[in-house]
Scaffold this active site. Sequence first.
Site, short mmCIF file in Angstrom:
data_model
loop_
_atom_site.label_atom_id
_atom_site.label_comp_id
_atom_site.label_asym_id
_atom_site.label_seq_id
_atom_site.Cartn_x
_atom_site.Cartn_y
_atom_site.Cartn_z
N CYS A 267 0.88 -1.19 0.00
CA CYS A 267 0.00 0.00 0.00
C CYS A 267 0.91 1.22 0.00
O CYS A 267 1.11 1.85 1.03
CB CYS A 267 -0.87 0.02 1.26
SG CYS A 267 -1.87 -1.44 1.49
N ALA A 268 1.44 1.57 -1.15
CA ALA A 268 2.64 2.42 -1.16
C ALA A 268 2.38 3.92 -1.25
O ALA A 268 3.24 4.71 -0.88
CB ALA A 268 3.55 1.99 -2.30
N PRO A 270 1.46 7.78 -0.68
CA PRO A 270 2.20 8.50 -1.74
C PRO A 270 3.68 8.16 -1.84
O PRO A 270 4.38 8.72 -2.67
CB PRO A 270 2.01 9.96 -1.33
CG PRO A 270 1.88 9.93 0.16
CD PRO A 270 1.20 8.62 0.50
N GLY A 271 4.19 7.26 -0.99
CA GLY A 271 5.54 6.76 -1.26
C GLY A 271 6.60 7.07 -0.22
O GLY A 271 7.79 6.81 -0.45
N GLY A 272 6.22 7.61 0.93
CA GLY A 272 7.21 7.95 1.96
C GLY A 272 7.97 6.72 2.43
O GLY A 272 9.21 6.70 2.44
N LYS A 273 7.24 5.67 2.79
CA LYS A 273 7.93 4.48 3.31
C LYS A 273 8.63 3.73 2.17
O LYS A 273 9.70 3.15 2.37
CB LYS A 273 6.96 3.56 4.06
CG LYS A 273 6.44 4.21 5.33
CD LYS A 273 5.52 3.35 6.13
CE LYS A 273 4.78 4.16 7.17
NZ LYS A 273 3.79 5.12 6.60
N ASP A 316 -4.24 -3.70 -7.39
CA ASP A 316 -4.93 -3.95 -6.12
C ASP A 316 -4.10 -4.95 -5.31
O ASP A 316 -3.85 -6.07 -5.77
CB ASP A 316 -6.34 -4.51 -6.41
CG ASP A 316 -7.19 -4.57 -5.14
OD1 ASP A 316 -6.64 -4.88 -4.06
OD2 ASP A 316 -8.40 -4.32 -5.23
N ASP A 332 1.04 -1.10 4.85
CA ASP A 332 0.75 0.17 5.53
C ASP A 332 -0.69 0.50 5.16
O ASP A 332 -0.97 1.26 4.25
CB ASP A 332 1.73 1.24 5.03
CG ASP A 332 1.63 2.52 5.81
OD1 ASP A 332 0.97 2.54 6.88
OD2 ASP A 332 2.20 3.53 5.35
N CYS A 385 -1.75 4.17 10.75
CA CYS A 385 -1.55 5.44 11.48
C CYS A 385 -2.83 5.71 12.26
O CYS A 385 -3.33 6.83 12.31
CB CYS A 385 -1.14 6.59 10.58
SG CYS A 385 -2.37 7.08 9.40
C1 LIG Z 1 -1.77 4.65 4.70
S1 LIG Z 1 -1.62 4.90 3.00
C2 LIG Z 1 0.04 4.36 2.70
C3 LIG Z 1 1.10 5.40 3.00
C4 LIG Z 1 2.44 5.06 2.38
N1 LIG Z 1 2.89 3.72 2.75
C5 LIG Z 1 3.51 6.06 2.71
O1 LIG Z 1 4.29 5.83 3.64
O2 LIG Z 1 3.58 7.09 2.03
C6 LIG Z 1 -2.56 3.60 2.31
C7 LIG Z 1 -2.52 3.54 0.80
O3 LIG Z 1 -3.14 2.32 0.40
C8 LIG Z 1 -3.80 2.54 -0.81
N2 LIG Z 1 -4.77 1.44 -1.01
C9 LIG Z 1 -6.06 1.36 -0.61
N3 LIG Z 1 -6.59 0.19 -0.97
C10 LIG Z 1 -5.62 -0.50 -1.61
C11 LIG Z 1 -5.57 -1.77 -2.24
N4 LIG Z 1 -6.64 -2.57 -2.26
N5 LIG Z 1 -4.41 -2.14 -2.81
C12 LIG Z 1 -3.32 -1.34 -2.80
N6 LIG Z 1 -3.33 -0.11 -2.22
C13 LIG Z 1 -4.46 0.29 -1.64
C14 LIG Z 1 -4.40 3.91 -0.65
O4 LIG Z 1 -4.72 4.47 -1.91
C15 LIG Z 1 -3.29 4.64 0.08
O5 LIG Z 1 -2.45 5.28 -0.83
#
Ligand SMILES: C[S@@+](CC[C@H](N)C(=O)[O-])C[C@H]1O[C@@H](n2cnc3c(N)ncnc32)[C@H](O)[C@@H]1O
Length: 430
Positions: A267-268, A270-273, A316, A332, A385
């Site tokens: 679940c990347a 916007p990409g911080g981690k 997905d 995440d 979070c």
């Molecule tokens: C908490 S954020 C992740 C923050 C990210 N890891 C960072 O550190 O910048 C959760 C992310 O999961 C994505 N997401 C939601 N459902 C998802 C799915 N089924 N598969 C992949 N990503 C998904 C969301 O769009 C969102 O960008």
Amino acid sequence: MTGRRSVSDDPRSIAYDVLTAVSRDDAYANLVLPKLLRERGVSGRDAAFATELAYGASRARGTLDAIIASVAGRPVTGLDQPVADVLRLGAYQVLYTRVPAHAAVGTAVSLVRRAAGHRPAGFVNAVMRKIAARPLDAWLHKLTPADEVGALALKYAHPEWIVSAFRDALGGDKELPALLAADNTAPAVHLCARPGLIGRDELAAATGGRPGALSPYAVILPGGAPGDVAAVAGGRAHVQDEGSQVVALRLAEAPLDGPDARWLDLCAGPGGKAALLGSLAALRDARLDAVEVSAHRARLVEKAVAGLPVTVHEADGRTFGADGTYDRVLVDAPCTGLGALRRRPEARWRREPSDVPELAALQRSLLASAVRLTRPGGLIGYVTCSPHLDETRAIAEAAEGVEAAEAPVQLWPHRDGTDAMYLALLRRVA
Ligand SMILES: C[S@@+](CC[C@H](N)C(=O)[O-])C[C@H]1O[C@@H](n2cnc3c(N)ncnc32)[C@H](O)[C@@H]1O
């Protein structure tokens, strides 16, 4: 240069326009405000005052609404939007700032005249005068309910269900006031010095920041715009809460037997981690696959990881990839964000208790998919979070095919100076 201010660049008008965008268009205050300040050429003290009013009134909305309703004799939800937002802004000024009462009342009346005509002006004037007749403490005393959760909710302007969820996660009442107060304080900006690209001390020296206590890559900025930092502009550092760094590092650094070259961030966006993991992967001859379901956010990940050994997949996470092929997997998960309320002034009033079970179902599926994708013996970091137990412990403990690799981590704004990040580090069993 001195110049006459026009109506639209007055800080109170800007704050009112932010409240309107939030209540009428479901906008985010922290996105609307900087845009309005830029468009209207407002900076310095006026920008700081507009920020205090817009963010403060957005955060305190529940408490302001309780006070307004007690004076108006009806719920604020029954008032027209311009009247409600003018009163919120006016009440915030008289109860939470040093703006003199007569000035706040006068501004409220002229704002409502401009937004809704002359008809509600008398009502707004009368309500504002009554609100200004007592200080905040006296209003809280008058309206405080008998129960502890209700009293804390009113005093610290949080919905009751969130106060209860925090109490459950903290395991008691003792730290609740400190946590709720921390939620009402704007966080410092944290940077992550990307491993292998810039040293943390070099970044601290270049920015006047100080090293973080929890992550060896964290620099806490004293203030200012992170976009002005050359290392951020050049991709050697990025803005990232120290808590986010800690949970990603715990996954990357946990002992692991066997191969350690295939990493996944499920679940990347916007990409911080992904940027931090990608920098570490580069130093350890590993590669990271970064999955994100939203096209827009997948593009943000691509930008964040440019130059790193990371492949971005717009997909997905529930159906991605081949079983048992990754050594370290980060989930995440999308969550309520209750651990980052200090960053989004209005978020606490927008979230509903019903969001929790809906998100929990998605969290369970994403974690099950992460387990499926991890090789036997491989590691999974389940992260949110939010400290809500239904999104943290309940999801991690229900996961099948895993055992705990380490004790879970729960960070807190009032204890750690970070967002309330949660990590369960799990190991895939054969
Ligand atoms: C908490 S954020 C992740 C923050 C990210 N890891 C960072 O550190 O910048 C959760 C992310 O999961 C994505 N997401 C939601 N459902 C998802 C799915 N089924 N598969 C992949 N990503 C998904 C969301 O769009 C969102 O960008």
